[in-house]
Write a protein that holds these residues in place. Structure first.
Motif, PDB file in Angstrom:
ATOM      1  N   GLY A 124     -23.630 -16.785 -36.130  1.00 51.12           N
ATOM      2  CA  GLY A 124     -23.868 -17.754 -37.255  1.00 51.12           C
ATOM      3  C   GLY A 124     -25.083 -18.097 -37.611  1.00 51.12           C
ATOM      4  N   ILE A 125     -25.823 -17.368 -36.741  1.00 53.30           N
ATOM      5  CA  ILE A 125     -27.137 -17.448 -39.096  1.00 53.30           C
ATOM      6  C   ILE A 125     -27.184 -16.746 -39.454  1.00 53.30           C
ATOM      7  N   VAL A 126     -26.272 -15.806 -39.354  1.00 57.03           N
ATOM      8  CA  VAL A 126     -25.995 -14.900 -40.872  1.00 57.03           C
ATOM      9  C   VAL A 126     -25.343 -14.732 -41.216  1.00 57.03           C
ATOM     10  N   LEU A 137     -25.353 -16.079 -45.767  1.00 58.94           N
ATOM     11  CA  LEU A 137     -24.776 -15.689 -46.633  1.00 58.94           C
ATOM     12  C   LEU A 137     -23.609 -16.466 -47.767  1.00 58.94           C
ATOM     13  N   VAL A 138     -23.177 -17.139 -46.426  1.00 59.18           N
ATOM     14  CA  VAL A 138     -21.817 -18.446 -47.126  1.00 59.18           C
ATOM     15  C   VAL A 138     -22.340 -19.133 -47.848  1.00 59.18           C
ATOM     16  N   GLY A 139     -24.125 -19.603 -47.433  1.00 57.79           N
ATOM     17  CA  GLY A 139     -25.165 -20.226 -48.038  1.00 57.79           C
ATOM     18  C   GLY A 139     -26.144 -19.880 -49.452  1.00 57.79           C
TER      19      GLY A 139
END
Length: 54
Positions: free
Chosen positions: A42-44, A48-50
């Motif tokens: 979830g962090i990765v 990547l999305v943010g």
């Protein structure tokens, strides 16, 4: 410091084994390991999305 204590409590309370199906194979591992793995994924994905686009 408080987050570290909460992480230890979470790991101790979730020591039971769970079965996770990864398409074909079934993996048996402690619940805290599965939760930690999903947290890392979830962090990765969030990083990547943010990420700002050029």
């Amino acid at each position: 410091m408080a987050l570290a204590v909460l992480a230890v409590v979470l790991a101790v309370e979730n020591r039971g084994l769970v079965e996770i199906r990864l398409l074909i194979p079934v993996v048996t591992l402690p619940l805290w390991t599965a939760l930690a793995g999903m947290l890392i994924i979830g962090i990765v994905v969030g990083l990547l999305v943010g990420r700002p686009r050029k």
